[in-house]
Design a protein around this motif. Structure first.
Motif, short mmCIF file in Angstrom:
data_model
loop_
_atom_site.label_atom_id
_atom_site.label_comp_id
_atom_site.label_asym_id
_atom_site.label_seq_id
_atom_site.Cartn_x
_atom_site.Cartn_y
_atom_site.Cartn_z
N PHE A 69 0.64 -1.16 -0.16
CA PHE A 69 -0.10 -0.04 -0.16
C PHE A 69 0.79 1.42 0.03
CE2 PHE A 69 -3.53 -2.59 1.69
CZ PHE A 69 -4.59 -2.31 0.52
N ASP A 70 2.03 1.31 0.68
CA ASP A 70 2.60 2.38 0.66
C ASP A 70 3.53 2.74 -0.67
OD1 ASP A 70 2.51 2.78 3.56
OD2 ASP A 70 4.25 1.69 4.12
N ASN A 71 3.55 1.78 -1.51
CA ASN A 71 3.91 1.92 -2.77
C ASN A 71 3.19 2.19 -3.90
OD1 ASN A 71 7.17 1.76 -2.73
ND2 ASN A 71 6.59 0.52 -1.11
N GLY A 72 1.85 2.41 -3.41
CA GLY A 72 0.82 2.80 -4.64
C GLY A 72 -0.39 1.92 -4.74
N ALA A 73 -0.46 0.66 -4.21
CA ALA A 73 -1.56 -0.13 -4.49
C ALA A 73 -2.99 0.40 -4.17
CB ALA A 73 -1.31 -1.58 -3.59
N ASP A 74 -3.64 0.10 -5.08
CA ASP A 74 -5.32 0.46 -4.77
C ASP A 74 -5.90 -0.60 -3.92
OD1 ASP A 74 -5.04 3.06 -6.08
OD2 ASP A 74 -4.75 1.99 -8.01
N GLY A 75 -5.21 -1.76 -3.93
CA GLY A 75 -5.76 -2.91 -3.33
C GLY A 75 -4.92 -4.07 -3.50
N ILE A 76 -5.50 -5.29 -2.73
CA ILE A 76 -4.62 -6.51 -2.85
C ILE A 76 -5.42 -7.86 -3.31
CG2 ILE A 76 -3.41 -8.08 -1.29
CD1 ILE A 76 -2.06 -5.35 -1.23
N VAL A 77 -4.77 -8.55 -3.86
CA VAL A 77 -5.47 -9.83 -4.61
C VAL A 77 -4.70 -10.94 -4.16
CG1 VAL A 77 -5.90 -11.15 -6.75
CG2 VAL A 77 -5.79 -8.58 -6.75
N VAL A 78 -5.46 -12.00 -3.74
CA VAL A 78 -4.80 -13.34 -3.60
C VAL A 78 -5.33 -14.13 -4.57
CG1 VAL A 78 -5.11 -15.36 -2.15
CG2 VAL A 78 -5.10 -13.21 -0.91
N ALA A 79 -4.15 -14.89 -5.18
CA ALA A 79 -4.51 -15.40 -6.48
C ALA A 79 -3.25 -16.55 -6.63
CB ALA A 79 -4.55 -14.55 -7.70
N ALA A 104 -10.41 -12.12 -3.26
CA ALA A 104 -10.02 -13.57 -2.62
C ALA A 104 -10.02 -14.22 -3.60
CB ALA A 104 -10.96 -13.67 -1.45
N SER A 105 -9.09 -15.21 -3.65
CA SER A 105 -9.05 -16.34 -4.43
C SER A 105 -10.12 -17.35 -4.18
CB SER A 105 -7.73 -17.08 -4.70
OG SER A 105 -7.54 -18.23 -5.52
N VAL A 106 -10.94 -18.13 -4.88
CA VAL A 106 -11.71 -19.17 -4.62
C VAL A 106 -11.85 -20.42 -5.69
CG1 VAL A 106 -13.24 -17.51 -3.37
CG2 VAL A 106 -13.84 -18.14 -5.82
N GLY A 107 -11.17 -20.16 -6.77
CA GLY A 107 -11.00 -21.08 -7.94
C GLY A 107 -10.74 -22.44 -7.23
N ALA A 108 -11.31 -23.59 -7.84
CA ALA A 108 -11.20 -25.05 -7.29
C ALA A 108 -11.30 -26.02 -8.25
CB ALA A 108 -11.87 -25.04 -5.82
N ALA A 168 -14.93 -16.38 1.85
CA ALA A 168 -14.19 -14.93 1.81
C ALA A 168 -15.21 -13.78 1.93
CB ALA A 168 -13.57 -15.11 0.41
N GLN A 169 -16.47 -13.91 1.39
CA GLN A 169 -17.53 -12.97 1.55
C GLN A 169 -17.89 -12.31 2.94
OE1 GLN A 169 -21.11 -11.81 -0.96
NE2 GLN A 169 -21.96 -13.17 0.47
N ALA A 170 -18.10 -13.55 3.49
CA ALA A 170 -18.42 -13.21 5.01
C ALA A 170 -17.07 -12.61 5.69
CB ALA A 170 -18.42 -14.57 5.63
N LEU A 174 -14.34 -11.66 -5.49
CA LEU A 174 -13.59 -12.97 -5.50
C LEU A 174 -13.14 -12.95 -6.99
CD1 LEU A 174 -16.64 -14.84 -4.27
CD2 LEU A 174 -14.66 -13.68 -2.97
N MET A 175 -12.03 -13.86 -7.14
CA MET A 175 -11.65 -14.22 -8.46
C MET A 175 -11.39 -15.81 -8.54
SD MET A 175 -8.41 -12.56 -10.61
CE MET A 175 -6.97 -12.95 -9.66
N ALA A 176 -11.83 -16.51 -9.62
CA ALA A 176 -12.08 -17.91 -9.64
C ALA A 176 -11.41 -18.11 -11.20
CB ALA A 176 -13.36 -18.29 -9.61
#
Length: 301
Positions: A35-45, A77-81, A94-96, A102-104
């Motif tokens: 975040f300190d280096n300019g991110a607008d958000g974070i992704v788990v993937a 949040a990563s949810v693909g399976a 992840a929603q809770a 989400l990303m799948a």
């Protein structure tokens, strides 16, 4: 919520301690630095090594990431399976936990026909109230998704279905998807930012690279948004050379963690094995040279 999901959304790397447990303190430092280096958000993937995590660890990583992003930016949040049932379980959890979206990815062990793929993605989207980014990661893993399938999901779900297409040729497929959705599909760039100059000009709303070079990707995104071609190409050159050394999923992760360690962000670059890639002395030296050039391009007036 759909309008918030845009800009530079790096995919975080998962820190492990000496016993290969999730290192929550290192995770927190990594998110702060990102975040300190300019991110607008974070992704788990995928490059978060989700395929090497237990189901409980994956849910925990999604949850602690969403909590850490609260008030600072969006979280994906990563949810693909491999089964719809598992993907749905991850999606609900992840929603809770507070994820913005989400990303799948599709299942990877079985090559599915289009009706089965549509049912899989539609079920995940219908399970939750937040957007789902449909990821075609077939540039390095899994099967490609047709443009028609993606356009059909957008027709059915609108902006609750977003897209991260990484099947080649990436640029033309993005244009085709936008054409089929009357320019309405919300699409994210991938592949480490290798094609960002082209995909930005085609109409992506954001980029999801890795976190290791977030300071460069943020600067490149701003240059593109400002229409500053000189700065754009100065940054894109060495960045593309670095990403071109990453040709498999494991090589992406091993280089990303190496660069995070070199920058003092991670103390330990370990991955959970078995790992099919490493860095030899020649690659390490080339990465060092390229990062120096990339820093110079980013810091130039």
């Amino acid at each position: 919520m759909t309008e918030q999901l845009a800009g530079v959304l790096p995919v975080m790397q998962t820190p492990f301690d000496a016993d290969e447990n999730l290192d929550r303190a290192a995770h927190a430092r990594l998110l702060d630095w990102t975040f300190d280096n300019g991110a607008d958000g974070i992704v788990v993937a995928m490059v978060s090594e989700v395929l090497r995590l237990t189901a409980a660890e994956r849910d925990e990583l999604n949850a602690v990431t969403a909590q850490a992003c609260e008030g600072r930016g969006t979280s994906v949040a990563s949810v693909g399976a491999e089964s719809t049932r598992i993907a749905v379980a991850h999606a609900r959890t992840a929603q809770a936990a507070g994820a913005t979206a989400l990303m799948a990815t599709p299942p990877m062990l079985t090559r599915l026909d289009e009706p089965a793929l549509r049912r899989y993605f539609a079920t995940v989207i219908e399970t939750v109230d937040i957007p789902v980014v449909v990821q075609d990661a077939s540039g390095y893993v899994g099967q490609p998704l047709s443009v028609e399938l993606q356009a059909g999901l957008h027709a059915e779900f609108g902006d609750r279905a977003m897209f991260k297409p990484e099947a080649h040729p990436i640029g033309p497929r993005i244009t085709d998807l936008l054409d089929l959705t009357d320019g309405k599909a919300r699409i994210f760039d991938g592949t480490g930012g290798l094609h960002l100059v082209d995909t930005h000009r085609r109409g992506v709303v954001g980029t999801m690279p890795a976190a290791d070079l977030i300071w460069a990707l943020s600067a490149l995104w701003r240059a593109l948004e400002d229409g500053d071609d000189d700065r754009t190409y100065a940054i894109a050159g060495p960045l593309a050379q670095i990403v071109s050394l990453q040709t498999t999923l494991d090589s992406f992760v091993v280089i990303e963690k190496h660069l995070l360690q070199q920058q003092g962000v991670l103390d330990d670059p370990r991955m959970r094995g078995p790992v099919a890639a490493g860095i030899d002395d020649h690659t390490r030296a080339e990465l060092d040279r390229l990062v120096v050039r990339l820093r110079a391009a980013v810091t130039a007036a």
